[in-house]
Design an enzyme around this catalytic site. Structure first.
Site, mmCIF file in Angstrom:
data_model
loop_
_atom_site.group_PDB
_atom_site.id
_atom_site.type_symbol
_atom_site.label_atom_id
_atom_site.label_comp_id
_atom_site.label_asym_id
_atom_site.label_seq_id
_atom_site.Cartn_x
_atom_site.Cartn_y
_atom_site.Cartn_z
ATOM 1 N NE ARG A 63 -3.935 1.990 2.308
ATOM 2 C CZ ARG A 63 -4.304 2.774 3.323
ATOM 3 N NH1 ARG A 63 -3.685 2.681 4.484
ATOM 4 N NH2 ARG A 63 -5.272 3.646 3.156
ATOM 5 C CG HIS A 67 -1.428 5.436 -0.136
ATOM 6 N ND1 HIS A 67 -2.135 5.921 0.943
ATOM 7 C CD2 HIS A 67 -2.274 4.590 -0.775
ATOM 8 C CE1 HIS A 67 -3.354 5.386 0.960
ATOM 9 N NE2 HIS A 67 -3.453 4.569 -0.068
ATOM 10 C CG ASP A 68 6.273 7.135 -3.183
ATOM 11 O OD1 ASP A 68 6.170 8.381 -3.094
ATOM 12 O OD2 ASP A 68 7.313 6.572 -3.570
ATOM 13 C CB SER A 77 6.401 12.672 -2.090
ATOM 14 O OG SER A 77 5.375 11.884 -2.670
ATOM 15 C CG ASN A 95 -1.420 8.808 3.198
ATOM 16 O OD1 ASN A 95 -1.725 7.714 2.712
ATOM 17 N ND2 ASN A 95 -0.793 9.742 2.513
ATOM 18 C CG HIS A 194 -8.216 -3.727 -0.909
ATOM 19 N ND1 HIS A 194 -9.241 -2.819 -0.983
ATOM 20 C CD2 HIS A 194 -7.082 -2.999 -0.745
ATOM 21 C CE1 HIS A 194 -8.745 -1.579 -0.864
ATOM 22 N NE2 HIS A 194 -7.439 -1.662 -0.730
ATOM 23 C CB THR A 195 -6.388 -10.693 -1.730
ATOM 24 O OG1 THR A 195 -6.468 -12.032 -1.303
ATOM 25 C CG2 THR A 195 -4.983 -10.441 -2.176
HETATM 26 C C1 HEM Z 1 -9.272 1.333 -5.672
HETATM 27 C C2 HEM Z 1 -9.100 2.279 -4.778
HETATM 28 C C3 HEM Z 1 -8.654 1.992 -3.369
HETATM 29 C C4 HEM Z 1 -9.250 2.446 -2.237
HETATM 30 C C5 HEM Z 1 -10.475 3.341 -2.147
HETATM 31 C C6 HEM Z 1 -8.502 1.916 -1.128
HETATM 32 C C7 HEM Z 1 -8.798 2.162 0.210
HETATM 33 C C8 HEM Z 1 -8.232 1.511 1.270
HETATM 34 C C9 HEM Z 1 -8.624 1.673 2.641
HETATM 35 C C10 HEM Z 1 -9.706 2.617 3.147
HETATM 36 C C11 HEM Z 1 -7.869 0.833 3.388
HETATM 37 C C12 HEM Z 1 -7.938 0.639 4.903
HETATM 38 C C13 HEM Z 1 -6.991 1.629 5.554
HETATM 39 C C14 HEM Z 1 -7.176 1.729 7.054
HETATM 40 O O1 HEM Z 1 -8.233 1.394 7.550
HETATM 41 O O2 HEM Z 1 -6.227 2.172 7.736
HETATM 42 C C15 HEM Z 1 -6.975 0.150 2.490
HETATM 43 C C16 HEM Z 1 -6.054 -0.792 2.860
HETATM 44 C C17 HEM Z 1 -5.173 -1.391 1.998
HETATM 45 N N1 HEM Z 1 -5.007 -1.073 0.661
HETATM 46 FE FE1 HEM Z 1 -6.260 0.000 -0.467
HETATM 47 N N2 HEM Z 1 -7.485 1.158 -1.600
HETATM 48 C C18 HEM Z 1 -7.525 1.188 -2.969
HETATM 49 C C19 HEM Z 1 -6.624 0.587 -3.827
HETATM 50 C C20 HEM Z 1 -5.485 -0.074 -3.417
HETATM 51 C C21 HEM Z 1 -4.410 -0.433 -4.263
HETATM 52 C C22 HEM Z 1 -4.299 -0.085 -5.755
HETATM 53 C C23 HEM Z 1 -3.508 -1.099 -3.499
HETATM 54 C C24 HEM Z 1 -2.164 -1.670 -3.874
HETATM 55 C C25 HEM Z 1 -1.818 -2.057 -5.085
HETATM 56 C C26 HEM Z 1 -4.049 -1.157 -2.171
HETATM 57 C C27 HEM Z 1 -3.490 -1.814 -1.112
HETATM 58 C C28 HEM Z 1 -4.011 -1.861 0.167
HETATM 59 C C29 HEM Z 1 -3.533 -2.761 1.198
HETATM 60 C C30 HEM Z 1 -2.499 -3.851 1.020
HETATM 61 C C31 HEM Z 1 -4.254 -2.438 2.359
HETATM 62 C C32 HEM Z 1 -4.062 -3.044 3.755
HETATM 63 C C33 HEM Z 1 -2.957 -2.244 4.439
HETATM 64 C C34 HEM Z 1 -2.551 -2.712 5.815
HETATM 65 O O3 HEM Z 1 -3.025 -3.725 6.318
HETATM 66 O O4 HEM Z 1 -1.698 -2.004 6.405
HETATM 67 N N3 HEM Z 1 -5.240 -0.500 -2.143
HETATM 68 N N4 HEM Z 1 -7.205 0.583 1.216
#
Ligand code: HEM
Ligand SMILES: *[C@@H]1O[C@H](CO)[C@@H](O)[C@H](O)[C@H]1NC(C)=O
Ligand SMILES: *[C@@H]1O[C@H](CO)[C@@H](O)[C@H](O)[C@H]1NC(C)=O
Length: 321
Positions: A63, A67-68, A77, A95, A194-195
């Site tokens: 992630r 985000h970078d 950044s 973030n 998100h898997t």
């Molecule tokens: C499609 C738009 C996306 C949205 C709206 C989104 C939103 C979010 C949100 C809200 C969380 C939970 C954060 C928290 O509760 O602290 C999350 C977690 C996460 N996102 Fe996304 N995300 C998106 C796309 C992506 C992409 C493109 C990736 C990587 C290629 C990604 C990787 C992750 C990962 C791995 C987590 C878990 C992080 C952790 O456990 O520390 N996401 N995301």
């Protein structure tokens, strides 16, 4: 000089300038082969140590790269702390109290600096960390292109504008990825990240209490650890993929087809819109998901890098030199 040969000279000069520009702008897997051949294995072992300690770190590092790259390009950044000159990206809503893994990047950077001082950028370490993380949690691997330099500034407002929210609708998500030259299919493949990993109650509360396109048993189960209004519990965690939360596989898409997406932004990918077919196809065919995820990660890693003499190689990833 005859005007035709003058024209030819100008054409050659333009071609030279053009190819120079494109040389500088392109990343290459071999970038550190001569200047710091140890960099890739040193970073890999630092990342593996961190994930062995806490498996969720793999998710957090993937992630972090996302985000970078989405804010000013893949330029490190996101790692910068606030300074008197700029407010960094870490307190942007998407973030704040949410991005993780910066200390793991610091540790990898420290290990690399001990061998090759000021050669390897923080942005490249983040890109390598994402690939190493995917490998560690049974996901695909890919060849990371290198040669990014680090930014000397960060931008909270840009982060707030460019990063997607868990509450975004499909058209907004498609538009935010299109701005980074990633199409809807690439967005669906990348969302497969998100898997793995976890989300905080505050990000999915609205969905589990108020949305109707959700499996009722799943909603009930999630409500147990995420009350509708108690603010003390907004940071309670739930797995984005409850079936295999520690494995980068295609279960995410199967969940969506059962209306068990945790975030609003997850379920909109399979809710009667143009991306339904992509979700269905990734749910059936893990190998196409792995291939497309890897290709899209490389493409995401190519977003607006700083190259040539732009930016700098930071000594410490959280601060400019
Ligand atoms: C499609 C738009 C996306 C949205 C709206 C989104 C939103 C979010 C949100 C809200 C969380 C939970 C954060 C928290 O509760 O602290 C999350 C977690 C996460 N996102 Fe996304 N995300 C998106 C796309 C992506 C992409 C493109 C990736 C990587 C290629 C990604 C990787 C992750 C990962 C791995 C987590 C878990 C992080 C952790 O456990 O520390 N996401 N995301
Ligand atoms: C970020 O989180 C802190 C609490 O850790 C909070 O005090 C601050 O207001 C938050 N900032 C933003 C912009 O939401
Ligand atoms: C559900 O929707 C109602 C009405 O819009 C709102 O007042 C309430 O805060 C929402 N609940 C959650 C948990 O988001």
């Amino acid at each position: 000089m005859a005007s035709s040969s003058k024209l030819a000279l100008i054409a050659i000069a333009m071609l030279f300038a053009f190819s120079l520009k494109h040389c500088q702008a392109s990343l290459t897997p071999n970038y550190y082969d001569y200047t710091c051949p140890q960099a890739i294995p040193i970073i890999r072992s630092a990342i593996r140590i961190a994930i062995a300690k806490e498996r969720r770190m793999a998710a957090s590092l993937i992630r972090l790269h996302f985000h970078d790259c989405f804010v000013q390009g893949c330029d490190g950044s996101v790692l910068l702390k606030d300074t008197p000159w700029f407010t960094g990206e870490q307190t942007a809503l998407q973030n704040n109290n949410s991005i993780r893994g910066m200390e793991v990047i610091d540790a990898a950077k420290w290990a690399v600096e001990a061998v090759c001082p000021k050669i390897v950028s923080c942005a490249d370490i983040v890109a390598l960390a994402a690939k190493d993380s995917s490998e560690y949690v049974n996901g695909p691997t890919w060849t990371v292109k290198l040669g990014r330099r680090d930014s000397t500034t960060a931008n909270k407002d840009l982060a707030a504008a460019d990063l997607p929210f868990g509450g975004d609708n499909l058209d907004v998500l498609i538009a935010k990825f299109a701005r980074k030259e990633l199409n809807a299919k690439e967005m669906v493949a990348l969302s497969g990240a998100h898997t793995i990993g976890q989300a905080q109650c505050v990000t999915f509360r609205g969905r589990i209490y108020n949305e109707t396109n959700i499996d009722p048993g799943f909603a009930l189960h999630r409500r147990r650890n995420c009350p509708p209004s108690n603010n003390a519990e907004i940071t309670n965690l739930a797995p984005l993929d409850p079936v295999t939360p520690n494995s980068l596989d295609n279960k995410y898409y199967k969940n969506l087809m059962q209306r068990r997406g945790l975030l609003h932004s997850d379920q909109v990918l399979f809710n009667g819109g143009e991306t339904d077919g992509m979700v269905a196809s990734y749910s059936r065919d893990p190998s196409s998901f792995y291939a497309d995820f890897a290709t899209a990660m490389v493409k995401m890693g190519d977003i607006d890098p700083l190259t040539g003499s732009s930016g700098q190689i930071r000594k410490i990833c959280s601060a400019i030199n």
